[in-house]
Design an enzyme around this catalytic site. Structure first.
Site, mmCIF file in Angstrom:
data_model
loop_
_atom_site.group_PDB
_atom_site.id
_atom_site.type_symbol
_atom_site.label_atom_id
_atom_site.label_comp_id
_atom_site.label_asym_id
_atom_site.label_seq_id
_atom_site.Cartn_x
_atom_site.Cartn_y
_atom_site.Cartn_z
ATOM 1 C CG ASP A 1 3.036 -6.402 7.441
ATOM 2 O OD1 ASP A 1 2.630 -6.071 6.044
ATOM 3 O OD2 ASP A 1 2.121 -6.955 7.837
ATOM 4 N NE ARG B 1 -2.089 -4.674 -1.109
ATOM 5 C CZ ARG B 1 -1.735 -3.790 0.021
ATOM 6 N NH1 ARG B 1 -0.661 -4.084 0.727
ATOM 7 N NH2 ARG B 1 -2.321 -2.989 0.245
ATOM 8 C CB THR C 1 2.837 0.787 6.263
ATOM 9 O OG1 THR C 1 1.598 0.501 6.693
ATOM 10 C CG2 THR C 1 3.793 0.511 7.327
ATOM 11 N N GLY D 1 0.808 -1.285 0.137
ATOM 12 C CA GLY D 1 -0.057 0.012 -0.120
ATOM 13 C C GLY D 1 0.708 1.409 0.109
ATOM 14 N NE ARG E 1 -3.164 -5.577 5.377
ATOM 15 C CZ ARG E 1 -2.694 -5.467 4.087
ATOM 16 N NH1 ARG E 1 -3.286 -5.681 3.270
ATOM 17 N NH2 ARG E 1 -1.720 -4.863 4.077
ATOM 18 C CG ASP F 1 1.504 -2.763 10.568
ATOM 19 O OD1 ASP F 1 2.064 -2.083 9.873
ATOM 20 O OD2 ASP F 1 0.667 -3.602 10.046
ATOM 21 C CG ASP G 1 -1.429 -0.393 8.252
ATOM 22 O OD1 ASP G 1 -2.470 0.379 7.737
ATOM 23 O OD2 ASP G 1 -1.649 -1.551 7.641
HETATM 24 O O1 F6P Z 1 -1.440 -1.650 4.912
HETATM 25 C C1 F6P Z 1 -2.016 -0.317 4.392
HETATM 26 C C2 F6P Z 1 -3.467 -0.344 4.059
HETATM 27 O O2 F6P Z 1 -3.919 0.823 3.688
HETATM 28 C C3 F6P Z 1 -4.137 -0.948 5.163
HETATM 29 O O3 F6P Z 1 -4.307 -0.107 6.198
HETATM 30 C C4 F6P Z 1 -5.405 -1.567 4.495
HETATM 31 O O4 F6P Z 1 -6.081 -2.498 5.170
HETATM 32 C C5 F6P Z 1 -4.659 -1.988 3.234
HETATM 33 O O5 F6P Z 1 -3.537 -1.065 3.147
HETATM 34 C C6 F6P Z 1 -6.108 -1.725 1.886
HETATM 35 O O6 F6P Z 1 -4.996 -2.017 1.077
HETATM 36 P P1 F6P Z 1 -5.724 -1.878 -0.575
HETATM 37 O O7 F6P Z 1 -5.564 -0.522 -0.886
HETATM 38 O O8 F6P Z 1 -5.001 -3.057 -1.303
HETATM 39 O O9 F6P Z 1 -7.131 -1.953 -0.517
#
Ligand code: F6P
Length: 325
Positions: free
Chosen positions: A106, A75, A129, A14, A175, A133, A131
């Site tokens: 991660d 990804r 990120t 992300g 997440r 985390d 997050d």
């Molecule tokens: O890891 C970053 C994040 O923004 C999370 O908080 C969220 O769950 C996820 O990515 C969303 O991913 P995507 O953009 O693939 O929907």
């Protein structure tokens, strides 16, 4: 001192505000030390396809203030396979890239860890990120901007909630982590928060609404998204069922949390760790994330950064409760 001639830099997973500032810092610090830089587009996906280009001082002009990532991100499933990683390595060798800086979270570091153990190429990571985390840094690049975006949005929601005497369930990202919800819950004076790390969970939230102060005219509940976004609808349904007299609305903030100009904190963090990554590679570091702890550059093995989820301080959870009396 390790003789590194060409660093490959990429963003993966992300996106997060401040990634551009990190890319800029890597490129400019590398130039400072006379090292060439190869930009790799779309993370591991681009590495496997050889989507490379030579970067120079100018490639990173005028990007420190921009959200998103100029290198784009993705990804990538192929990189999980040995064949995918082999293809990536071959492209790196062909392009004379002899070290890597991976910017992501991660998932990015899990890939980097495997790659760094299979092939003889030094890889270091930058925590990118929203997050927050990861272990090995007080804050990740993008977190500060994201929480400020949430605070701004919730302040606006509070205006309308107060005008209509409503309860709002606001879902924020993260997440598997409640760190965005926790900090923004405190900053917006939320009535309650619901996060994966909380021991009392949904029941605790319902109790809080039942036994909390009755004369409040607006209520804000911040819910961290579960595995999939949209869990706030179910929470809202249960709240409505238990408290039919509350006029309840749901607001899912979603991807606005990932965009926008990075805050000053994120720009400075990204600039510091970006430059430190280049120096770390020169000093022979590999398979480590470069973070900032108490204002000092910190090196944490990928293995540790990804496996050990930053704990939630129970005093912070208590603070939400204490201050929403
Ligand atoms: O890891 C970053 C994040 O923004 C999370 O908080 C969220 O769950 C996820 O990515 C969303 O991913 P995507 O953009 O693939 O929907």
């Amino acid at each position: 001192m390790t003789q590194i001639k060409n660093i490959g830099v990429f963003t993966s997973g992300g996106d997060a505000p401040g990634m551009n500032a990190a890319i800029r810092a890597v490129v400019r610090a590398a130039m400072y030390y006379g090292i060439e830089v190869t930009g790799i587009r779309r993370g591991y996906d681009g590495m496997g396809k050889g989507d490379f280009f030579t970067m120079n001082r100018k490639s990173v002009s005028n990007i420190i203030q921009r959200g998103g990532t100029i290198l784009k991100t993705a990804r990538c499933d192929e990189f999980r396979t040995p064949e995918g990683r082999k293809a990536a390595y071959e492209h790196l060798v062909k392009n004379k890239v002899d070290a890597l800086v991976a910017i992501g979270g991660d998932g990015t570091f899990t890939g980097a860890k495997v790659f760094g153990s299979e092939y003889d190429i030094p890889v270091v990571g930058l925590p990118g990120t929203i997050d927050n985390d990861l272990v090995g840094t007080d804050f990740t690049i993008g977190y500060d901007t994201a929480i400020n975006t949430v605070v701004d949005a919730v302040d606006k929601i509070r205006d309308t909630a107060e005008s209509h005497d409503r309860l709002f369930i606001v879902e924020v990202m993260g997440r598997d982590s409640g760190l965005i919800a926790l900090r923004t819950g405190i900053a917006t004076g939320a009535e309650a928060i619901l996060i994966p790390e909380s021991k009392t969970g949904l029941e605790g939230l319902l109790n809080r609404l039942e036994f909390g102060r009755k004369d409040k005219t607006s209520r804000i509940v911040i819910v961290a998204e579960g595995e999939d976004a949209g869990g706030a609808f179910e929470v809202g349904r249960l709240v409505q069922e238990k408290f039919p007299n509350y006029d309840t609305r749901i607001s899912i903030l979603g991807h606005i949390q990932r965009g926008g100009a990075p805050s000053c904190m994120d720009r400075v963090l990204a600039s510091r760790v970006g430059a430190a990554a280049v120096e770390a590679l020169r000093d022979g570091h590999r398979n480590e994330m470069i973070g900032l702890i108490n204002g000092e550059i910190a090196y944490t093995p990928f293995e540790h950064a990804i496996k050990h989820h930053q704990g939630i301080d129970p005093n912070m959870i208590k603070l939400v409760e204490m201050l929403s009396m």
